[in-house]
Design an enzyme around this catalytic site. Sequence first.
Site, PDB file in Angstrom:
ATOM      1  CE1 TYR A  77      -3.528 -50.119  -5.351  1.00 20.51           C
ATOM      2  CE2 TYR A  77      -4.985 -50.746  -7.250  1.00 20.51           C
ATOM      3  CZ  TYR A  77      -4.091 -51.301  -6.280  1.00 20.51           C
ATOM      4  OH  TYR A  77      -4.000 -52.482  -5.955  1.00 20.51           O
ATOM      5  CB  SER A 108      -2.851 -53.764  -8.894  1.00 23.68           C
ATOM      6  OG  SER A 108      -4.284 -53.630  -9.427  1.00 23.68           O
TER       7      SER A 108
HETATM    8  N1  LIG Z   1      -7.387 -56.288  -1.958  1.00 24.75           N
HETATM    9  C1  LIG Z   1      -7.241 -56.742  -3.231  1.00 24.75           C
HETATM   10  O1  LIG Z   1      -8.172 -56.885  -4.019  1.00 24.75           O
HETATM   11  C2  LIG Z   1      -5.918 -56.258  -4.067  1.00 24.75           C
HETATM   12  C3  LIG Z   1      -5.539 -56.251  -5.365  1.00 24.75           C
HETATM   13  C4  LIG Z   1      -4.596 -56.099  -6.078  1.00 24.75           C
HETATM   14  C5  LIG Z   1      -3.471 -55.625  -5.241  1.00 24.75           C
HETATM   15  N2  LIG Z   1      -3.601 -55.583  -4.048  1.00 24.75           N
HETATM   16  C6  LIG Z   1      -2.392 -55.048  -3.423  1.00 24.75           C
HETATM   17  O2  LIG Z   1      -2.050 -56.031  -2.475  1.00 24.75           O
HETATM   18  C7  LIG Z   1      -1.441 -55.069  -1.248  1.00 24.75           C
HETATM   19  C8  LIG Z   1      -2.106 -55.881  -0.021  1.00 24.75           C
HETATM   20  O3  LIG Z   1      -3.414 -55.317   0.090  1.00 24.75           O
HETATM   21  P1  LIG Z   1      -4.680 -55.586   1.203  1.00 24.75           P
HETATM   22  O4  LIG Z   1      -5.818 -55.587   0.365  1.00 24.75           O
HETATM   23  O5  LIG Z   1      -4.180 -56.787   1.846  1.00 24.75           O
HETATM   24  O6  LIG Z   1      -4.452 -54.316   2.080  1.00 24.75           O
HETATM   25  P2  LIG Z   1      -4.735 -54.236   3.455  1.00 24.75           P
HETATM   26  O7  LIG Z   1      -5.274 -52.740   3.775  1.00 24.75           O
HETATM   27  O8  LIG Z   1      -5.779 -55.270   4.155  1.00 24.75           O
HETATM   28  O9  LIG Z   1      -3.126 -54.202   4.158  1.00 24.75           O
HETATM   29  C9  LIG Z   1      -2.375 -53.465   3.875  1.00 24.75           C
HETATM   30  C10 LIG Z   1      -1.351 -53.348   5.114  1.00 24.75           C
HETATM   31  O10 LIG Z   1      -0.384 -52.388   4.907  1.00 24.75           O
HETATM   32  C11 LIG Z   1      -0.253 -51.678   5.961  1.00 24.75           C
HETATM   33  N3  LIG Z   1       0.200 -50.260   5.796  1.00 24.75           N
HETATM   34  C12 LIG Z   1      -0.435 -49.066   5.324  1.00 24.75           C
HETATM   35  N4  LIG Z   1       0.272 -48.054   5.117  1.00 24.75           N
HETATM   36  C13 LIG Z   1       1.558 -48.406   5.632  1.00 24.75           C
HETATM   37  C14 LIG Z   1       2.805 -47.962   5.972  1.00 24.75           C
HETATM   38  N5  LIG Z   1       3.031 -46.227   5.696  1.00 24.75           N
HETATM   39  N6  LIG Z   1       3.856 -48.432   6.451  1.00 24.75           N
HETATM   40  C15 LIG Z   1       3.580 -49.596   6.845  1.00 24.75           C
HETATM   41  N7  LIG Z   1       2.799 -50.518   6.729  1.00 24.75           N
HETATM   42  C16 LIG Z   1       1.560 -49.746   6.131  1.00 24.75           C
HETATM   43  C17 LIG Z   1      -1.571 -51.576   6.492  1.00 24.75           C
HETATM   44  O11 LIG Z   1      -1.273 -51.531   8.245  1.00 24.75           O
HETATM   45  C18 LIG Z   1      -1.946 -53.075   6.500  1.00 24.75           C
HETATM   46  O12 LIG Z   1      -1.710 -53.814   7.407  1.00 24.75           O
HETATM   47  C19 LIG Z   1      -1.334 -53.599  -1.658  1.00 24.75           C
HETATM   48  O13 LIG Z   1      -0.162 -53.461  -2.094  1.00 24.75           O
HETATM   49  C20 LIG Z   1      -2.415 -53.652  -2.589  1.00 24.75           C
HETATM   50  O14 LIG Z   1      -2.325 -52.724  -3.439  1.00 24.75           O
HETATM   51  C21 LIG Z   1      -4.872 -55.803  -3.471  1.00 24.75           C
END
Ligand SMILES: NC(=O)c1ccc[n+]([C@@H]2O[C@H](COP(=O)([O-])OP(=O)(O)OC[C@H]3O[C@@H](n4cnc5c(N)ncnc54)[C@H](O)[C@@H]3O)[C@@H](O)[C@H]2O)c1
Length: 262
Positions: A156, A143
């Site tokens: 985070y 991130s």
């Molecule tokens: N959405 C954003 O703006 C953004 C920005 C920067 C980075 N990210 C990173 O991208 C990645 C995905 O983010 P997202 O927005 O798609 O999140 P999201 O919550 O939509 O998806 C995350 C997935 O991880 C799964 N998960 C959570 N805990 C788990 C565990 N213990 N074991 C297995 N699966 C597990 C959830 O069930 C879900 O399907 C993350 O690492 C997040 O930090 C997201």
Amino acid sequence: MFKLQLSNKTAIVTGGAGGIGYDIVKWLAEAGAAVVIADLSDSGAEKAKVLCDAGQRVLYIKTDVTKEADIERMLTEAASNYGGIDILVNNAGIYPRASLLETSEALWDSVIDINLKSMFLCCKLVIPYMRQKAKGAIINLGSSHAIVGMPELFAYSVSKGGVATLTRNLAGAYARDRIRVNCVNPGWVASEREIMEQLAIGQTIEWMMEMGKSLPLGRLQTGDDTAALVLFLVSDLADQITGQVINVDGGIGVGSLSEEKR
Ligand SMILES: NC(=O)c1ccc[n+]([C@@H]2O[C@H](COP(=O)([O-])OP(=O)(O)OC[C@H]3O[C@@H](n4cnc5c(N)ncnc54)[C@H](O)[C@@H]3O)[C@@H](O)[C@H]2O)c1
């Protein structure tokens, strides 16, 4: 163009049942890889079925990525189904809003466990499979909060700083095994989880879209924006790229000229 083909490859996508992870699953499967959705959420089974019905090879294996035994079982099943493992995308992550003073010990532990310990465990356990193939590609989802981060995303931000360090450290350690390790930083993606987090602090979807328009490239990012870079980095086109941390953030990290000065 053919070098983007992943026909003989097997990929694991943690957290692939939703959000950005599912977009990555779709792109890798479309490029021909056999893809394992390693997620705690049972919605992964339905998502895998949709892609299998469309002719792709996608398998859901319920996995808690904070548990070593779970990851070990998932990798064994994936490798025996598809004949080894070539690609790991460490995507699972959570981003609860909490400042230092709002962060309980339990919250800290769960953020570090899901966002960082999971990557340590998955990398440690997948390296022997990649060594068998004398090649591999690992992508860690980081991130732009990794360097300083917003105060209300304290744990985070710290966890993602660790992800960047883990990436560069392992890239050096395993380059001689031709295992490449890179980190992709999505910008601001309106995934279901991100929308829920914003609604919980009183924001609206309309507000998010307006904020997107004010970004240098004029919109919020999508999961597809991230998935496109992931596909490139795991493909042979990126054969000489390792240890990099790359932002897909629509220019959030750079300044833009005011209207008058342009
Ligand atoms: N959405 C954003 O703006 C953004 C920005 C920067 C980075 N990210 C990173 O991208 C990645 C995905 O983010 P997202 O927005 O798609 O999140 P999201 O919550 O939509 O998806 C995350 C997935 O991880 C799964 N998960 C959570 N805990 C788990 C565990 N213990 N074991 C297995 N699966 C597990 C959830 O069930 C879900 O399907 C993350 O690492 C997040 O930090 C997201």
